[in-house]
Write an enzyme that holds these catalytic residues in place. Structure first.
Site, PDB file in Angstrom:
ATOM      1  N   ALA A  32       0.871  -1.182   0.000  1.00 40.63           N
ATOM      2  CA  ALA A  32       0.000   0.000   0.000  1.00 40.63           C
ATOM      3  C   ALA A  32       0.906   1.231   0.000  1.00 40.63           C
ATOM      4  CB  ALA A  32      -0.964   0.003   1.182  1.00 40.63           C
ATOM      5  N   HIS A  37       7.083   5.641   1.546  1.00 37.60           N
ATOM      6  CA  HIS A  37       7.806   4.446   1.086  1.00 37.60           C
ATOM      7  C   HIS A  37       8.680   4.798  -0.121  1.00 37.60           C
ATOM      8  CE1 HIS A  37       4.058   2.315   2.731  1.00 37.60           C
ATOM      9  NE2 HIS A  37       5.039   1.836   3.464  1.00 37.60           N
ATOM     10  N   GLN A  61       3.214  -9.822  13.161  1.00 40.78           N
ATOM     11  CA  GLN A  61       3.374  -8.557  13.892  1.00 40.78           C
ATOM     12  C   GLN A  61       2.053  -7.846  14.160  1.00 40.78           C
ATOM     13  OE1 GLN A  61       5.883  -6.866  10.687  1.00 40.78           O
ATOM     14  NE2 GLN A  61       4.819  -4.951  11.105  1.00 40.78           N
ATOM     15  N   GLN A 150      11.807   7.128   9.923  1.00 41.58           N
ATOM     16  CA  GLN A 150      11.718   7.633  11.306  1.00 41.58           C
ATOM     17  C   GLN A 150      10.272   7.588  11.802  1.00 41.58           C
ATOM     18  OE1 GLN A 150      13.197  11.706  12.272  1.00 41.58           O
ATOM     19  NE2 GLN A 150      11.590  11.634  13.830  1.00 41.58           N
ATOM     20  N   ASP A 152       8.369   5.220  12.120  1.00 43.15           N
ATOM     21  CA  ASP A 152       8.235   4.152  13.120  1.00 43.15           C
ATOM     22  C   ASP A 152       9.459   4.232  14.040  1.00 43.15           C
ATOM     23  OD1 ASP A 152       5.834   2.366  12.082  1.00 43.15           O
ATOM     24  OD2 ASP A 152       6.956   3.101  10.370  1.00 43.15           O
TER      25      ASP A 152
HETATM   26  P1  AMP Z   1       5.306  -0.241   6.455  1.00 43.88           P
HETATM   27  O1  AMP Z   1       4.896  -0.588   5.052  1.00 43.88           O
HETATM   28  O2  AMP Z   1       4.308   0.585   7.190  1.00 43.88           O
HETATM   29  O3  AMP Z   1       5.811  -1.424   7.215  1.00 43.88           O
HETATM   30  O4  AMP Z   1       6.568   0.722   6.294  1.00 43.88           O
HETATM   31  C1  AMP Z   1       7.710   0.332   5.584  1.00 43.88           C
HETATM   32  C2  AMP Z   1       8.804   1.351   5.828  1.00 43.88           C
HETATM   33  O5  AMP Z   1       8.374   2.623   5.381  1.00 43.88           O
HETATM   34  C3  AMP Z   1       9.168   1.483   7.302  1.00 43.88           C
HETATM   35  O6  AMP Z   1      10.570   1.620   7.424  1.00 43.88           O
HETATM   36  C4  AMP Z   1       8.460   2.752   7.694  1.00 43.88           C
HETATM   37  O7  AMP Z   1       9.068   3.431   8.771  1.00 43.88           O
HETATM   38  C5  AMP Z   1       8.580   3.560   6.420  1.00 43.88           C
HETATM   39  N1  AMP Z   1       7.560   4.611   6.364  1.00 43.88           N
HETATM   40  C6  AMP Z   1       6.222   4.456   6.576  1.00 43.88           C
HETATM   41  N2  AMP Z   1       5.613   5.658   6.508  1.00 43.88           N
HETATM   42  C7  AMP Z   1       6.579   6.578   6.256  1.00 43.88           C
HETATM   43  C8  AMP Z   1       6.579   7.995   6.082  1.00 43.88           C
HETATM   44  N3  AMP Z   1       5.471   8.725   6.158  1.00 43.88           N
HETATM   45  N4  AMP Z   1       7.767   8.607   5.850  1.00 43.88           N
HETATM   46  C9  AMP Z   1       8.920   7.872   5.781  1.00 43.88           C
HETATM   47  N5  AMP Z   1       8.983   6.551   5.927  1.00 43.88           N
HETATM   48  C10 AMP Z   1       7.827   5.899   6.168  1.00 43.88           C
END
Ligand code: AMP
Length: 290
Positions: A32, A37, A61, A150, A152
């Site tokens: 998504a 990302h 998770q 950052q 997360d």
């Molecule tokens: P996720 O798909 O939510 O597991 O996120 C994958 C990676 O994208 C993780 O390292 C998150 O910290 C990073 N991420 C998610 N949202 C953002 C954002 N708004 N800005 C920067 N990195 C993000």
């Protein structure tokens, strides 16, 4: 962009690239994909490097089954976005590829306080599952550089610990949170917000901004104390708690390197304000350093 679904095929390809002298830069995601990302993917594209993104919605998770069930899946448009961005490789495994021996983690690491506080307290088991999948992915991809957001904040601190404790030969590069123009942190879960929820969700980043600006002022004046920080937190959490559509889980300021409660504080202390709340039933997190 090459798409691999099997570990064996991916490893074969990556080994060839490494032999040719390319560095592997890796962005793990749950898909998504949004501009946050894609910013990580952009940073993974570099000379003499191969960029690889993975999309895997990791079942281990999710502490809340309905969150897992409702997690947005948009593979077709994700592939389009990654292709447009110029990503070299997409790893798109299924659960059996990642967990051929089942999902029970016999080698779980005890991260102590770091995984028990904040998100750890509100999402029991979340970080065990996250560390399990990140370790598995790192052992498959064997990247030189791992790029994470950052956004997360607690996750990147735990992954740093994971890398250290398991002695994994990878460097973690943490990238700034990408936000909408109005300040809302981008998140895959934002697509589940109604128009009203989206407006209300803005209050989270506004509260963090208020606190971090307040801390910056206190630092500048040399008047920073725990009492002054607590006052800032109280004002903002009181106002968030008044919002009927926001169910606040936590709003706090912690030491940025350990997430320990603020102890002795000086103008050079590195702090982080963190928030988690359900807005219209959708759980959002955000943070800002100060
Ligand atoms: P996720 O798909 O939510 O597991 O996120 C994958 C990676 O994208 C993780 O390292 C998150 O910290 C990073 N991420 C998610 N949202 C953002 C954002 N708004 N800005 C920067 N990195 C993000």
């Amino acid at each position: 962009m090459l798409i691999f679904r099997k570990v064996k095929d991916l490893k074969k390809h990556l080994q060839k690239q490494k032999k040719a002298g390319l560095k592997v830069r890796f962005v793990p995601t749950m898909g998504a994909l949004h501009a946050g990302h894609l910013d990580l993917v952009k940073k993974a594209i570099a000379p003499k490097s191969i960029s690889i993104c993975s999309i895997f919605v990791n079942p281990t998770q999710f502490n809340d089954p309905s969150d897992f069930k409702n997690y947005p899946i948009t593979i077709e448009s994700d592939i389009e976005k990654l292709t447009l961005e110029g990503c070299d490789v997409l790893f798109l495994p299924d659960v059996n590829e990642i967990y051929p021996n089942g999902t029970i983690n016999k080698r779980a690491i005890n991260f102590g306080f770091l995984a028990q506080t904040l998100e750890g307290e509100h999402r029991p088991g979340h970080f065990d599952g996250m560390a399990q999948v990140v370790e598995r992915l790192l052992r498959i991809v064997e990247p030189d550089i791992l790029l994470m957001g950052q956004k997360d904040f607690q996750q990147q601190l735990i992954v740093q610990q994971l890398i250290k404790l398991r002695k994994l030969p990878v460097k973690l590069q943490v990238c700034a949170t990408v936000r909408e123009k109005n300040g809302l942190a981008m998140s895959s879960r934002n697509v589940r917000l109604s128009a009203t929820d989206t407006k209300d969700a803005l209050e989270l980043s506004k509260a963090l901004r208020g606190i971090t600006l307040g801390i910056a002022k206190l630092k500048q004046n040399g008047t920073i104390t725990i009492t002054a920080i607590s006052k800032l937190i109280k004002t903002k959490s009181d106002s968030l708690k008044k919002q009927p559509n926001i169910d606040l889980e936590y709003l706090d300021v912690r030491m940025a390197s350990s997430l320990k409660p603020v102890g002795r504080v000086t103008s050079s202390s590195k702090l982080v304000a963190l928030v988690a709340a359900k807005v219209g039933g959708v759980r959002l997190i955000d943070n800002m350093t100060a």
